[in-house]
Write a protein that holds these residues in place. Structure first.
Motif, mmCIF file in Angstrom:
data_model
loop_
_atom_site.group_PDB
_atom_site.id
_atom_site.type_symbol
_atom_site.label_atom_id
_atom_site.label_comp_id
_atom_site.label_asym_id
_atom_site.label_seq_id
_atom_site.Cartn_x
_atom_site.Cartn_y
_atom_site.Cartn_z
ATOM 1 N N LYS A 54 -7.020 3.699 3.783
ATOM 2 C CA LYS A 54 -8.625 3.784 3.909
ATOM 3 C C LYS A 54 -9.087 2.373 3.759
ATOM 4 N N GLU A 55 -8.468 1.351 3.835
ATOM 5 C CA GLU A 55 -8.869 0.106 3.916
ATOM 6 C C GLU A 55 -7.911 -0.930 4.807
ATOM 7 N N ALA A 56 -8.285 -2.011 5.181
ATOM 8 C CA ALA A 56 -7.483 -3.239 5.614
ATOM 9 C C ALA A 56 -8.201 -4.431 5.673
ATOM 10 N N TYR A 57 -7.523 -5.475 5.392
ATOM 11 C CA TYR A 57 -7.970 -6.839 5.527
ATOM 12 C C TYR A 57 -6.852 -7.848 5.686
ATOM 13 N N PHE A 88 -3.017 -6.702 5.188
ATOM 14 C CA PHE A 88 -3.021 -5.642 4.172
ATOM 15 C C PHE A 88 -3.427 -4.236 4.536
ATOM 16 N N ALA A 89 -2.840 -3.270 4.148
ATOM 17 C CA ALA A 89 -3.593 -1.974 4.381
ATOM 18 C C ALA A 89 -3.254 -1.318 3.041
ATOM 19 N N LYS A 93 -1.587 -3.169 0.293
ATOM 20 C CA LYS A 93 -0.107 -3.721 0.268
ATOM 21 C C LYS A 93 -0.081 -4.572 1.714
ATOM 22 N N LYS A 94 0.886 -5.381 1.578
ATOM 23 C CA LYS A 94 0.851 -6.167 2.660
ATOM 24 C C LYS A 94 2.002 -5.743 3.459
ATOM 25 N N PHE A 95 1.777 -5.566 4.865
ATOM 26 C CA PHE A 95 2.791 -4.945 5.707
ATOM 27 C C PHE A 95 3.168 -5.743 6.947
ATOM 28 N N ASP A 96 2.422 -6.939 7.132
ATOM 29 C CA ASP A 96 2.861 -7.772 8.085
ATOM 30 C C ASP A 96 2.356 -9.199 8.094
#
Length: 263
Positions: free
Chosen positions: A171-174, A215-216, A219-222
């Motif tokens: 629902k969110e990303a940054y 982050f998505a 949680k950090k994904f990359d």
């Protein structure tokens, strides 16, 4: 002669009774000559009604049909069950009512379905049926696609703009990076799983490599590598020298070949 025969008959009966008692028998036979047979009691047949639901197992969320039969003109007919939502019946022909209901979110098992109502003569109507609920094996939830990060460029100078795109089911990303002004760049979603935003390379960023953490859903994904070249930044443009025709000589001053202060 008739009197003598009667006496002999009575004597025989008395003798037979005496022998029966002496032998221990407990049976007594009674004769009811010409006794009228009991007349059957008058009774009103009970009003019949029924409720019918699918006989095969149903699942929570299914819409099922419900059929009720009762004497024509019956009132206040109602169908209820802990396994069903509200049942609205519509009258048909020849004492038949039909309706639909949605199976509630209940556990697997058998559930009673009850019909109540009032017959035209005022008698109460009652009927029951059995509904079997079986959800079956739950469908596996689809595995969401992994989140992805894309930069418009992997290189920049202080003041440069970098377009960031993240695709995710969250629902969110940054993103976060020491290479960007403010350190954190929040991205705006389009409601279809794509988030975009623009980062500015920090004015005080030094030449070197920086990590950009994506982050998505918190949680950090990359993490990707981003390089900064501090020298020759387009944010600092060299002054263009004036041509001889652009020089202005202030009144009362000597022409020094320098442009006036307001030039």
């Amino acid at each position: 002669m008739r009197k003598a025969r009667t006496v002999r008959t009575l004597s025989a009966i008395a003798l037979a009774s005496t022998l029966a008692v002496a032998g221990g028998a407990a049976t007594t036979t009674a004769f009811a000559a010409d006794a009228p047979s009991p007349s059957p009691s008058a009774s009103t047949p009970a009003a019949k009604a029924s409720v019918t639901v699918p006989s095969s197992p149903v699942k929570p969320g299914d819409a099922i049909s419900v059929t009720v039969t009762a004497p024509a003109g019956s009132k206040n007919l109602a169908v209820s069950s802990s396994a069903l939502g509200a049942v609205k019946l519509s009258p048909g022909k020849d004492g038949t009512w039909t309706g639909t209901a949605t199976v509630a979110d209940v556990k697997d098992g058998g559930y009673g379905v009850a019909l109540t109502g009032t017959a035209p003569d005022g008698a109460k109507l009652q009927a029951t049926a059995q509904l079997t609920v079986k959800a079956g094996s739950p469908k596996p939830k689809p595995t969401p696609a992994p989140s992805t990060l894309q930069l418009s460029t992997d290189f920049g100078r202080p003041g440069d703009k970098v377009v960031i795109t993240v695709k995710s089911s969250a629902k969110e990303a940054y993103v976060k990076s020491a290479a960007f002004a403010g350190g954190r760049v929040d991205l705006k979603g389009d409601g279809k799983g794509t988030f975009t935003g623009t980062a500015t390379v920090a004015a005080d960023a030094k030449t070197g490599y920086y990590g950009i953490d994506a982050f998505a859903g918190g949680k950090k994904f990359d993490t990707v590598k981003f390089s900064v070249e501090a020298k020759g930044s387009p944010a600092t443009k060299p002054l263009k020298p004036l041509t001889p025709g652009e020089h202005k000589t202030p009144k009362g001053s000597v022409n020094t070949g320098q442009a006036p202060a307001d030039a």
